[in-house]
Design an enzyme around this catalytic site. Sequence first.
Site, PDB file in Angstrom:
ATOM      1  N   TYR A 104       0.885  -1.167   0.000  1.00 30.47           N
ATOM      2  CA  TYR A 104       0.000   0.000   0.000  1.00 30.47           C
ATOM      3  C   TYR A 104       0.920   1.213   0.000  1.00 30.47           C
ATOM      4  O   TYR A 104       1.649   1.442   0.967  1.00 30.47           O
ATOM      5  CB  TYR A 104      -0.883  -0.004   1.246  1.00 30.47           C
ATOM      6  CG  TYR A 104      -1.890   1.127   1.304  1.00 30.47           C
ATOM      7  CD1 TYR A 104      -3.201   0.920   0.912  1.00 30.47           C
ATOM      8  CD2 TYR A 104      -1.533   2.390   1.767  1.00 30.47           C
ATOM      9  CE1 TYR A 104      -4.138   1.946   0.977  1.00 30.47           C
ATOM     10  CE2 TYR A 104      -2.454   3.418   1.823  1.00 30.47           C
ATOM     11  CZ  TYR A 104      -3.760   3.189   1.428  1.00 30.47           C
ATOM     12  OH  TYR A 104      -4.679   4.209   1.489  1.00 30.47           O
ATOM     13  N   ASP A 121     -10.073   3.088   0.829  1.00 28.81           N
ATOM     14  CA  ASP A 121      -8.738   3.067   1.436  1.00 28.81           C
ATOM     15  C   ASP A 121      -8.676   2.039   2.563  1.00 28.81           C
ATOM     16  O   ASP A 121      -7.696   1.300   2.686  1.00 28.81           O
ATOM     17  CB  ASP A 121      -8.350   4.452   1.954  1.00 28.81           C
ATOM     18  CG  ASP A 121      -8.006   5.432   0.841  1.00 28.81           C
ATOM     19  OD1 ASP A 121      -7.997   5.023  -0.342  1.00 28.81           O
ATOM     20  OD2 ASP A 121      -7.747   6.602   1.147  1.00 28.81           O
ATOM     21  N   ASP A 174       0.490  15.464   6.944  1.00 27.83           N
ATOM     22  CA  ASP A 174      -0.811  15.133   6.364  1.00 27.83           C
ATOM     23  C   ASP A 174      -1.519  14.154   7.301  1.00 27.83           C
ATOM     24  O   ASP A 174      -1.039  13.042   7.515  1.00 27.83           O
ATOM     25  CB  ASP A 174      -0.558  14.519   4.977  1.00 27.83           C
ATOM     26  CG  ASP A 174      -1.783  13.930   4.322  1.00 27.83           C
ATOM     27  OD1 ASP A 174      -2.908  14.116   4.829  1.00 27.83           O
ATOM     28  OD2 ASP A 174      -1.611  13.262   3.290  1.00 27.83           O
ATOM     29  N   GLU A 233      -3.658   6.414   7.778  1.00 29.73           N
ATOM     30  CA  GLU A 233      -3.327   5.157   7.098  1.00 29.73           C
ATOM     31  C   GLU A 233      -2.250   4.394   7.871  1.00 29.73           C
ATOM     32  O   GLU A 233      -2.357   3.173   8.057  1.00 29.73           O
ATOM     33  CB  GLU A 233      -2.868   5.444   5.668  1.00 29.73           C
ATOM     34  CG  GLU A 233      -3.988   5.951   4.781  1.00 29.73           C
ATOM     35  CD  GLU A 233      -3.510   6.576   3.485  1.00 29.73           C
ATOM     36  OE1 GLU A 233      -4.251   6.485   2.495  1.00 29.73           O
ATOM     37  OE2 GLU A 233      -2.412   7.171   3.456  1.00 29.73           O
TER      38      GLU A 233
END
Length: 168
Positions: free
Chosen positions: A13, A77, A97, A103
Amino acid sequence: MKNTDPVANTKIYLATSFFNEEQRARIPQALAQLEANPTVGVVHQPFDFQYKDARVDSDPAGVFGSLEWQIATYNNDLNAVGTSDVCVALYDMDQIDEGICMEIGMFVALHKPIVLLPFTKKDKSAYEANLMLARGVTTWLEPNDFSPLKDFNFNHPMAQPFPPFKVF
């Protein structure tokens, strides 16, 4: 031998920010290294799989930013994180971010390895890493250097848990 030979079966990923040209330009550089890596089978780059092809600069269905788009993007996601083996995070130390932090947090929660490649504009001594990020990352790479992605053994990711920055 099956226990040591590289096998191209690891799904990566590729987490990255996408807010400016500099960040977007990192993606093909990372992909080139990952494509050459004999242990990588698939690279999932979320911006290649946008809901209804909605992007900042192109929104054919007129959904970008809507609640519909937000929910679909989050779920897409989340599903991609769940089906990936390892996160490779291109982490901008100059423009933090929250999305990439989320994530990374999902990978930590799923006990999946994270390889973090930080990007800096100044000398690395000018930066600090938050302890939650610093201790959650499995392997820290040296800033601004894509080359380790080509040879990193994603079949058996070994920890290098010490960031090249002071931790606070």
